[in-house]
Design a protein around this motif. Sequence first.
Motif, PDB file in Angstrom:
ATOM      1  N   TRP A 190       0.845  -1.205   0.000  1.00 27.08           N
ATOM      2  CA  TRP A 190       0.000   0.000   0.000  1.00 27.08           C
ATOM      3  C   TRP A 190       0.881   1.255   0.000  1.00 27.08           C
ATOM      4  O   TRP A 190       0.632   2.199  -0.754  1.00 27.08           O
ATOM      5  CB  TRP A 190      -0.915  -0.010   1.232  1.00 27.08           C
ATOM      6  CG  TRP A 190      -1.721   1.243   1.374  1.00 27.08           C
ATOM      7  CD1 TRP A 190      -2.776   1.611   0.602  1.00 27.08           C
ATOM      8  CD2 TRP A 190      -1.525   2.281   2.337  1.00 27.08           C
ATOM      9  NE1 TRP A 190      -3.260   2.833   1.017  1.00 27.08           N
ATOM     10  CE2 TRP A 190      -2.509   3.265   2.085  1.00 27.08           C
ATOM     11  CE3 TRP A 190      -0.618   2.478   3.379  1.00 27.08           C
ATOM     12  CZ2 TRP A 190      -2.607   4.433   2.843  1.00 27.08           C
ATOM     13  CZ3 TRP A 190      -0.722   3.639   4.139  1.00 27.08           C
ATOM     14  CH2 TRP A 190      -1.709   4.595   3.867  1.00 27.08           C
ATOM     15  N   THR A 194       0.906   4.000  -3.001  1.00 26.53           N
ATOM     16  CA  THR A 194       0.351   5.338  -2.777  1.00 26.53           C
ATOM     17  C   THR A 194       1.432   6.397  -2.581  1.00 26.53           C
ATOM     18  O   THR A 194       1.192   7.556  -2.832  1.00 26.53           O
ATOM     19  CB  THR A 194      -0.566   5.374  -1.531  1.00 26.53           C
ATOM     20  OG1 THR A 194       0.177   4.868  -0.424  1.00 26.53           O
ATOM     21  CG2 THR A 194      -1.814   4.541  -1.743  1.00 26.53           C
ATOM     22  N   ARG A 195       2.590   5.989  -2.115  1.00 26.52           N
ATOM     23  CA  ARG A 195       3.544   7.001  -1.714  1.00 26.52           C
ATOM     24  C   ARG A 195       4.827   7.046  -2.539  1.00 26.52           C
ATOM     25  O   ARG A 195       5.583   8.000  -2.418  1.00 26.52           O
ATOM     26  CB  ARG A 195       3.927   6.802  -0.236  1.00 26.52           C
ATOM     27  CG  ARG A 195       2.749   6.744   0.730  1.00 26.52           C
ATOM     28  CD  ARG A 195       2.178   8.130   1.016  1.00 26.52           C
ATOM     29  NE  ARG A 195       3.189   9.069   1.431  1.00 26.52           N
ATOM     30  CZ  ARG A 195       3.641   9.185   2.679  1.00 26.52           C
ATOM     31  NH1 ARG A 195       3.170   8.413   3.623  1.00 26.52           N
ATOM     32  NH2 ARG A 195       4.551  10.080   2.979  1.00 26.52           N
ATOM     33  N   ARG A 200       3.310   5.486  -8.368  1.00 27.11           N
ATOM     34  CA  ARG A 200       2.764   6.529  -9.237  1.00 27.11           C
ATOM     35  C   ARG A 200       2.879   6.122 -10.698  1.00 27.11           C
ATOM     36  O   ARG A 200       1.939   6.215 -11.487  1.00 27.11           O
ATOM     37  CB  ARG A 200       3.537   7.827  -8.981  1.00 27.11           C
ATOM     38  CG  ARG A 200       3.090   9.001  -9.790  1.00 27.11           C
ATOM     39  CD  ARG A 200       1.778   9.557  -9.311  1.00 27.11           C
ATOM     40  NE  ARG A 200       1.789   9.970  -7.924  1.00 27.11           N
ATOM     41  CZ  ARG A 200       2.309  11.119  -7.491  1.00 27.11           C
ATOM     42  NH1 ARG A 200       2.819  11.966  -8.341  1.00 27.11           N
ATOM     43  NH2 ARG A 200       2.274  11.415  -6.224  1.00 27.11           N
ATOM     44  N   TYR A 203       0.384   3.414 -11.914  1.00 28.20           N
ATOM     45  CA  TYR A 203      -0.933   3.946 -12.294  1.00 28.20           C
ATOM     46  C   TYR A 203      -0.863   4.636 -13.655  1.00 28.20           C
ATOM     47  O   TYR A 203      -1.742   4.464 -14.502  1.00 28.20           O
ATOM     48  CB  TYR A 203      -1.437   4.947 -11.246  1.00 28.20           C
ATOM     49  CG  TYR A 203      -2.003   4.306  -9.997  1.00 28.20           C
ATOM     50  CD1 TYR A 203      -3.316   3.858  -9.961  1.00 28.20           C
ATOM     51  CD2 TYR A 203      -1.224   4.158  -8.861  1.00 28.20           C
ATOM     52  CE1 TYR A 203      -3.845   3.281  -8.820  1.00 28.20           C
ATOM     53  CE2 TYR A 203      -1.737   3.573  -7.711  1.00 28.20           C
ATOM     54  CZ  TYR A 203      -3.057   3.135  -7.694  1.00 28.20           C
ATOM     55  OH  TYR A 203      -3.572   2.555  -6.565  1.00 28.20           O
ATOM     56  N   SER A 277      -6.980  -0.161  -5.872  1.00 29.91           N
ATOM     57  CA  SER A 277      -6.294   0.127  -4.629  1.00 29.91           C
ATOM     58  C   SER A 277      -6.021  -1.141  -3.845  1.00 29.91           C
ATOM     59  O   SER A 277      -6.755  -2.126  -3.941  1.00 29.91           O
ATOM     60  CB  SER A 277      -7.105   1.106  -3.774  1.00 29.91           C
ATOM     61  OG  SER A 277      -8.108   0.422  -3.078  1.00 29.91           O
TER      62      SER A 277
END
Lengths: 333, 502
Positions: A190, A194-195, A200, A203, A277
Amino acid sequence: MQNDTLKKLIKNGAIWGFILFQLVFFEVAGRWWSLSDSAFMDLDSMLLLLKQSAPIGIIAIGMTVVMINGNIDLSVGATYALAGIVMLDSMNWPFMEAMGDASIPLAWLFALFTGSLLGLINGVIVWKTGVDAFIVTLGAMLGYRGLVFMYNGENPTYHLNWTMVDFAEADILGLETPAIVFLAVVLVVWLVMTRTVHGRNAYAIGDNREAAVNAGIRVGPHMVWNFALIGFLAALSAVAFYSGSGSVNPNDGMLFELWAITAVVLGGTKLTGGRGSIIGTLGGVIAIQLLRRGLNHIGAQTETVNLVIGIILIAVLFLDRQLNRKGAEELKV
Amino acid sequence: MTDQKPALRLEGIVKTFPGVRALDGVSFAVQPGEVHALMGENGAGKSTLMKVLGGIYQPEEGRIFIDERETVMRGPLEAKANGVMFIHQELSLAEEISVAENIYLGELPRKSFGRVDWDTLYSRTDAILEKLKVSFNARTRVGDLSIANQQMVEIARALTVDARAVIFDEPTASLTDAEKSVLFDVIADLKAQGVGIIYISHRMEEIFRITDRISVLRDGAYRGTLETAKTDEDEITRMMIGRSLDLTRRQAPATPGPVALRVEGLSCGDLFQDAHFEVREGEVLGFYGLVGAGRTEIAETLFGLRKPTSGRIFLKGEEVTITSPIDAIARGISLVPESRKEQGLVLGMNCRDNITLPQVGDLTAGPFVSDGAEISIYDQYRDRLQIKSPSWRTTVGNLSGGNQQKIVIGKWLSMRPEVLIVDEPTRGIDVGSKSEIHNLLRELAKQGYAVIVISSEMPEVLHVSDRIVAMYHGRVMREFTAEEVTEDSLIQAISGIEGSAA
């Protein structure tokens, strides 16, 4: 904009709403319709549920990454079995047996290495040939399963080491090792998705590969890493499970890829990539496991479980489609 | 042709999209037996109008009459049932099946038990194909045909119904001269049968050869109808391009700095050959030419998306080889691509992440991306480019075309490029944002960037460029300075009339 946020909330929260609904439904159905004499929502059974979710759950987390990236990996079930075999069989090798319990971490490393390597091979083939990941990993699924049978024929591979079993069944606050590994994987991946830059880019590539190339992202190597990651996680799943069970059947892990994909899709990840997600997948994994237990709890026959899950999967995707339908007339430039 | 009732008449058609009034009260009529040209620049509303006629879009206002009978078309099938047929620029054929099946797709003649009546199918098809004088027959697999012949299949399809109006959308784009004459014969036939024909094309010589009247669209509005026999290219061009205040010619040329990029003899296979040009810091170099002239391909080569077959590229006097976008970006070349939705943006991502995409790897704190650094970059370019977005969290796909384009430009500006290439900077963008982007491009040049603008819109090129390179069929025909260029000379250069290679 208000509307947008609301939609987002419904979409991201849908799986948790569904889980909540299941909890209440099975509790109520069990108690008031006297279909069961025990409570559905008790802590022990929920902890057990998490442990049972772990093998497919860990793989589903990897599948989420690969699917957000715009690919898919059908070979994970075979990778899982092969990694399990390598782990248990290696402990029977003379030099490993001579090491005693010190061979345990080494066996784990062998398994993890095997999984990562198989994933890496998938990734490199997808990258270098440009053949669709579906086809490449479909071939790998058959091929890797072939390796499983070549290894030991139809016979199970086993090695019992009580230290390892104790480790696998150890618990912290009631959470057994596989459940802890699962939650740790959820947390780490996760954070990655996300971080970090890698997340990034995953996606971006899944959403619009051409734009990603134009932005100077090395799309090929990026995908290879993700395939290696899912291979690693399939092996990690095998490590977590077979450390406790000590025996691999050559048919183990079959259909794992489809259950993993089901959980990922239930969790809101798009098959076409670019959206999804890790937390959603966690929800998807739990929802499926909960449904199995719940149907069992109210005395439904086990055969009905797959039927119900199948129906729910289609219903969820239909709802998703309705929510996401863009204006019927979109300006095409 | 004079006092008949029109085969097709449009009255006050209005169609809007978020942020754009694509059609603004379009009215015109096509008489039976008339070839009526529809002209306008890219983005003038032609294709939107055709989609309205084809039942793909529903207009918000306005009425459509066929043989003076008001008709509402809710979908392509209804359009067809009402006798409106399309010959599309982009072919929509199923390649794996035969010509006959394609032509009668959806309405194959049948025998009992739903079996296809192949004999009838093939004989009917061959009868139509005979009229078209084509070299293939009903049983040929469509995938085996040339593009031109596939176009003929499309035309044959239009002939199967009793068409009242047939719309040809750039039908000659991929045809040879011989094939064109066959097409024109077919059009003459249709005309003789009293069918109304709408003919969309950019090619003036065809317009003058076959059409009777010409209607012009500009910025979604109907600008008038001309009799082909009583007009000339000049008048049509003037109507198409028009004059609006924000698209005046550049007056004061900038004082350019040193050469930022120089290209010598650059070629890439059939796409473009032997291109020479240079762009200086502080100036805008415009590239003008027809679609397919090789402008975009030059840009893609400079950005490392295509491999040149020969030629040299110099950045600040130093020869460079660029093999990938990663190379190009590292050397300070940025490309705002022709199609922002397909090549430029990650539509599902938010504004901030799109802007920082190429450099997010440098915006880390420890293993993680630094939110603060990203937001500050976003804020900076939002203010500088006046991006109108509710927040950095807004999904880019929800912004208007103009703001989307600004995001792409912002993305590349934030990389501080030496050379900024902008391909079709205002395609599909409404008029207001257009002039904002034009001003922005000028402003960037003033700030010292070397800017290359590629455009199919003449006023745009004239408005923003200090110098203009005219291309035709993969060749740089001529280079103009802002003072010396005239519309006529530019049109001549891009039509290959004036063959003096620069």
